[in-house]
Each structure stands twice: as structure tokens, then as C-alpha cells.
Motif scaffolding. Sequence first.
Motif: not given
Ligand SMILES: Cc1cc2nc3c(=O)[nH]c(=O)nc-3n(C[C@H](O)[C@H](O)[C@H](O)COP(=O)(O)OP(=O)(O)OC[C@H]3O[C@@H](n4cnc5c(N)ncnc54)[C@H](O)[C@@H]3O)c2cc1C
Length: 443
Positions: A74, A412, A407-408, A59, A68
Motif C-alpha cells: 500500500y 508507502s 513501522a507499518m 546488505d 520490503s
Molecule cells: C505483513 C506486512 C504488511 C505490510 N504492509 C505494508 C504496506 O502495505 N505498506 C507499507 O508502507 N508498509 C507495509 N509494511 C511495512 C513495510 O514492509 C516496512 O515498513 C518496510 O519494508 C521497512 O523497510 P526498510 O527498508 O526500513 O527495512 P527492510 O525492508 O527490513 O530492509 C532492511 C535491510 O537492512 C538489512 N540489514 C539489517 N542489518 C544489517 C547489517 N548489519 N548490515 C547490512 N545489512 C543489514 C536487512 O538485511 C534488510 O535487507 C508491512 C509489513 C508487514 C510485515
Amino acid sequence: MNREQRTENREQRTENREQRTENRELTMSTSAIIIGGGIIGLSSAYYLHKAGWQVTVIDRGDLANNCSSGNAGYICPSHFTPLAAPGIISQGLKWMLNSRSPFYIEPRLSLSLAQWGLAFMRSATQSHVDRSATPLRDISLLSLACYQEWQNSGEFPFFYRHDGMLELCQTEENARHARHTAEKARQLGLDAEWLDAGQVQALEPDVACDTRGGIWFRSDAHVNPAELMKNLAAYLTTKGVHIIDNESVVNFLKQNNRIQKVVTTRNSYNADLVVLAAGAWSRELASQLGNSLPMVAGRGYSFVKPQQDYPFRRPLILTEGRVAITPMDGQVRFGGTMEITATTTPPRFKRVEGIVQSVNRFFPGLSLQAPANEEVWYGYRPCSPDGLPYIGRLPGLENAIAATGHAMLGLSLGAATGLLVSQIAGEQKTDMDLTPFDPARFN
Ligand SMILES: Cc1cc2nc3c(=O)[nH]c(=O)nc-3n(C[C@H](O)[C@H](O)[C@H](O)COP(=O)(O)OP(=O)(O)OC[C@H]3O[C@@H](n4cnc5c(N)ncnc54)[C@H](O)[C@@H]3O)c2cc1C
């Protein structure tokens, strides 16, 4: 030593060498690199590790401040309608003119944004919503079951409650729509019913609610996401998963149809399996791999207040303002807004005032004050144009799996996505049909 013994020894050595080669191949072919340590990356690490893979998570940040960690927490089978739905375009255009509105697209010259916008508009149809309901229900119920298993396993502690979720509304038009959604939820087998204003008030006796009523989704659960992420990462580390932070993946070395190496700002790593779980930054990395994963960053904001001052009993969504309220661990998190923007654009704190105004409209007695800018968290949702995640092998590559675009719904759907990734990697039958989540669907 006679000739016969020598032959026997030679054969034994050959067998041993073959065995060693086989073992090496086994070891090599079971090492996985996961790009991104958000909920998707860590869930993938959890299940790949359980399936016997040697897992490294890379990361570019410290894992504590990605999307996250500060979300509403939720786990929501209730969310079987994707963002791309009829009415969102006209509503979105109206909201664009208001700096405190819950939805905003930053106008900018960007080919990828234009392509995403086109695909988003094409997806905002009733038939897309109808087609998406069953796969979204299936993956969220699978995920709920996975989280329950995590909770019951006691492998790592985390705050988890199955208290349902109340989706409230104030206008008659939204109430009509909500009754229809409750009916649709029941048809999908979810435990949901429409409650009138009095019934809502009975469920939230400590705050005066100004509402027409709401949908009571008993199916939903919630967690404290930051705590979950922290304890899951710590657990994985104790199990031998190698978590590398503050190192950015910048490139790949490919040979034929395989990724040979993942190149970072500090190192390069042999790659037998690569899982692309880099959240809102996955599009750029996929494009380096010759793949198109249309995606934009959807910024949202949240802040917390003490639960004793805001005595909500269970998670709530305020429909008109698209605000989420989650009591967790003695605090209440208020979150919302979907701002399609470049990740380099400074935060627009006026949007947080929109969240505050919305809360005060539904709960006039609370007099919630806007937090100081330093108290506001924001994160970038990885938004695919059709509101469905990308889960599956990346076309043209034998050893790359995409797990992104949630996305959202990333929190979940996180645990189930991890499970599905491990099933794809192990070439097993997956727990559900993944066709709707095919990473090649926009090619
Ligand atoms: C206000 C808000 C409320 C929300 N509420 C909910 C909810 O209640 N329930 C729900 O299901 N979802 C919710 N979401 C959405 C949810 O947070 C996201 O869909 C989820 O966190 C995405 O997870 P992820 O692991 O894909 O991405 P991230 O959590 O963004 O993780 C991606 C990781 O990749 C790393 N990365 C990026 N590029 C590189 C690279 N080149 N090299 C190494 N590392 C890299 C980043 O540093 C990051 O740590 C909400 C979002 C927001 C903004």
C-alpha cells in the motif's frame, strides 16, 4: 626555457595539482554507503545517485526477502494515524490473551523493549495523533508523487495501480469511528468518504461482503513490492550503484565526529556519507554509533492466493482483524498481525489462522483455507515508539543520516524518504519540515 616560462609552468602545475585535489575531494565527498537494501535503502540509493553521489548499498541478506518484499504494497495517505493512538493499550492487552489476535507483545526481559514500551505508552495520546496527522499526510503525498514519477519515467517497470483502498468494518463502534476518520481525512484534503454496506458491495461485486460499511480512500495506490524491489535494484545496478549482498555491517571506525570506515564481515569501506537504513536492525547499529534510536521489530505475516479464486478488485483493510488484502499481478496477498518480538523467535503460525478467520468473517462465501507453513512469508517492521520514522542526521556525527523506523508505512513512505535523504545529504532545503521525524527526539 626562460625564467618567466618556468614560473608560468610551475604555476600551471600547481593549478593542475590543486584542480586534481579538488576533484579528488569532490569524488571522495560524494561517495555514500547505505546500510540496508530494503525499500528505504534502495530509494535513498536512487535519489543519491541522481544527485551525483557514488553509491554503495551493503546488505547482509540477498535483498529479496526483507520486510520490503512481502508486504501489502500500500502507498497509503489514508494512514495518517500512527500505531501509538488512544485505545491501543487496552485493546492490545485484550489481544495479548488470544494466540490468533492481530497484536501481540512477546514478554521478555529486555531493557530496550521496556524503554520502547514506556515511550509507546506516552505517545498513545490524542494530542500525539493530532500532531502526527499533517506530517504523515505530507510525507505520504510526497511519496505517492515520487512513485508516480518513477512509474511515468519508465526507467524500470513495476506494477502500480491507483485504485484507492476500502477500509471495512463490522461493528457499530468501529463504523462510528470510521465516519469520524473519513471526516478527518477530508479535513486533511484527502479524497475519502464513508460508504454503506450496499455501496461497498457495488465496489466489490464478485465477493459477498458481510460488513457495516467502510471508508473509501480514493487517495491510495498500491504496488507489487517484490517486483518493485527487484526491478529497482536491477536498474540501480545498471546505473553504477554498487550493491553488495550477503555482507553484514558489524562495526564502524570513527574519528572526531565522523565515521571513517564502515566495517563488514568481509571488508571495510571508506565512508564519506553513511545512511543507516537497516530496518528493524537499525537500533543496534545506531547504538554502536553512540546514538539511541528506540525501536522494536514488529513481525507480520502474509501469503498469496490466485486472484481468480479470490476475485477482489481493489485493496481492502478489515478493521477488526487488522488484515490487509491486496490484489496484485494476478494474485491476492493476505497479510497482517503486529507481533512485537525478538527477530530470533521462531514464527508463530497460529497468527496466520487469525488472518484467515478474519477474512472468512468478512467474506463468508470464500472459505479461505490456512496456507501451509512453507507458503507463509514473514517480515519485521522497524517500529519506533511513536509510529513516526526517523529521518535526519544522527546527532554527534557529521556524516551519518538515519532513515528508518517506518513501522507499518515503510513501503508507502519509502520513495519520499529516499528523496529527503538526498536533500539532507546535499544540504538542500527539504521538501517538508522534518522536525517530527528528528532522530534525536527521544534523547
Ligand atoms: C505483513 C506486512 C504488511 C505490510 N504492509 C505494508 C504496506 O502495505 N505498506 C507499507 O508502507 N508498509 C507495509 N509494511 C511495512 C513495510 O514492509 C516496512 O515498513 C518496510 O519494508 C521497512 O523497510 P526498510 O527498508 O526500513 O527495512 P527492510 O525492508 O527490513 O530492509 C532492511 C535491510 O537492512 C538489512 N540489514 C539489517 N542489518 C544489517 C547489517 N548489519 N548490515 C547490512 N545489512 C543489514 C536487512 O538485511 C534488510 O535487507 C508491512 C509489513 C508487514 C510485515
